[in-house]
Design a protein around this motif. Structure first.
Motif, PDB file in Angstrom:
ATOM      1  N   PHE A  94      -4.581  -3.052   3.378  1.00  0.00           N
ATOM      2  CA  PHE A  94      -5.278  -2.563   2.050  1.00  0.00           C
ATOM      3  C   PHE A  94      -6.676  -1.908   1.964  1.00  0.00           C
ATOM      4  CE2 PHE A  94      -1.728  -5.375   0.572  1.00  0.00           C
ATOM      5  CZ  PHE A  94      -1.640  -4.863  -0.802  1.00  0.00           C
ATOM      6  N   GLU A 112      -5.980   6.942  -1.854  1.00  0.00           N
ATOM      7  CA  GLU A 112      -5.754   7.309  -3.244  1.00  0.00           C
ATOM      8  C   GLU A 112      -6.538   8.335  -3.825  1.00  0.00           C
ATOM      9  OE1 GLU A 112      -3.865   4.621  -6.526  1.00  0.00           O
ATOM     10  OE2 GLU A 112      -5.145   3.242  -5.382  1.00  0.00           O
ATOM     11  N   LEU A 131      -6.258   1.795   1.460  1.00  0.00           N
ATOM     12  CA  LEU A 131      -5.679   2.265   0.201  1.00  0.00           C
ATOM     13  C   LEU A 131      -6.556   3.166  -1.009  1.00  0.00           C
ATOM     14  CD1 LEU A 131      -3.166   1.898  -1.883  1.00  0.00           C
ATOM     15  CD2 LEU A 131      -3.899  -0.109  -2.535  1.00  0.00           C
ATOM     16  N   PRO A 164       0.683  -1.081  -0.103  1.00  0.00           N
ATOM     17  CA  PRO A 164       0.136  -0.013  -0.187  1.00  0.00           C
ATOM     18  C   PRO A 164       0.877   1.147   0.041  1.00  0.00           C
ATOM     19  CG  PRO A 164      -1.070  -1.647   1.465  1.00  0.00           C
ATOM     20  CD  PRO A 164       0.353  -2.084   1.097  1.00  0.00           C
ATOM     21  N   THR A 179       0.535  -3.213   7.321  1.00  0.00           N
ATOM     22  CA  THR A 179      -0.447  -2.175   6.557  1.00  0.00           C
ATOM     23  C   THR A 179      -1.682  -2.849   6.015  1.00  0.00           C
ATOM     24  OG1 THR A 179       0.888  -2.543   4.625  1.00  0.00           O
ATOM     25  CG2 THR A 179       1.567  -0.666   5.960  1.00  0.00           C
TER      26      THR A 179
END
Length: 290
Positions: A69, A76, A72, A1, A67
């Motif tokens: 996902f 973004e 993510l 990520p 981390t």
């Protein structure tokens, strides 16, 4: 990520290798520190006086933190939206860090609830279904990774979309996952399938004949075996393992070598709260299963 966020959201083309290396290092360092704290299980001073019972930081179980996902797509889309509004990528990342700091209070509030109340909020049926669905999703993801190049292919596609309109760029990055003396390998190439099969085969051998200790760390051992096979193998006269990134990286790195201005981004609050709730349910299921 961290690599995806910095390459395709914070920086964009022509990318920022130094920040990408820092982000990966920071993610690994933070995961290691948090895992040690989680496994050690420290008692919070004066918690019995404040809450009427002892509270701890960490579960005391052999579970690895890393981390997620889940966050993510939120990072973004939010960072790209802020950049479209004229905000610098690093400043936008700092705003998302501040938003994450604020929203994580939800998970902290749930963590101090009594165990029986947490089980009533997240009964075994809910957590079990959540963990099963995560496992099913990861199975599909694992099959894609087995192809050896799905991540590179997706990155090549995103890179192409970002740079296709730039002038003077030749050639435009393609979807190949690797070039070996000029010869490309794409997703699903037999060479990649073979490397993945070597990992799976060694994993099965460990499960059948390995000791208890080896079975507890079977994934790591299998990945190390696959990496060894890749390191000793070649395609078209070129090695599979490219150590250039290791050579270019700093010999020592830590969290404070890069800083970002902490801020707050209101539109990301609700998605972040949902993401924290999902990861909390996942954690409850994982710890219950452990």
């Amino acid at each position: 990520p961290p690599l995806v966020i910095f390459r395709f959201a914070v920086c964009g083309y022509p990318f920022c290798p130094a920040l990408e290396q820092y982000a990966i290092s920071a993610g690994l360092i933070t995961s290691g520190i948090c895992t040690l704290i989680n496994v050690s299980k420290f008692k919070i001073p004066f918690s019995e006086k404040w809450f009427g019972r002892a509270l701890y930081i960490g579960s005391g179980m052999l579970s690895v933190l890393g981390t997620s996902f889940t966050f993510l797509p939120i990072f973004e889309s939010s960072i790209n939206q802020m950049k479209a509004e004229g905000i610098d990528g690093e400043v936008a990342y700092g705003k998302m860090l501040g938003t994450a700091m604020a929203c994580c209070v939800l998970s902290l509030a749930i963590s101090i609830l009594p165990i029986d109340r947490i089980k009533r909020i997240f009964p075994p049926l809910v957590t079990a279904v959540t963990v099963i669905l995560i496992g099913v999703a990861l199975t599909g993801t694992g099959m894609k990774y087995w192809g050896g190049g799905v991540v590179c292919a997706e990155m090549g596609w995103k890179t192409n979309i970002q740079v296709v309109n730039l002038e003077g760029l030749d050639p435009i990055p393609g979807p190949a996952c690797g070039y070996y003396n000029g010869e490309p390998l794409y997703y699903g190439s037999p060479e990649y399938i073979g490397l993945g099969f070597a990992v799976l085969s060694f994993l099965v051998v460990i499960e059948l004949f390995g000791s208890v200790f080896m079975k507890n760390c079977n994934v790591v051992l299998a990945l190390m075996f696959g990496y060894m096979v890749a390191g000793l193998s070649e395609y078209n006269g070129a090695p599979y393992v490219n150590s250039q990134n290791l050579k270019d990286a700093n010999a020592f790195n830590f969290l404070w070598t890069e800083t970002f201005p902490i801020g707050f981004y209101g539109p990301a609050v609700f998605p972040m709260l949902i993401a924290y709730l999902v990861t909390t349910v996942e954690t409850v299921g994982d710890l219950t299963g452990t």
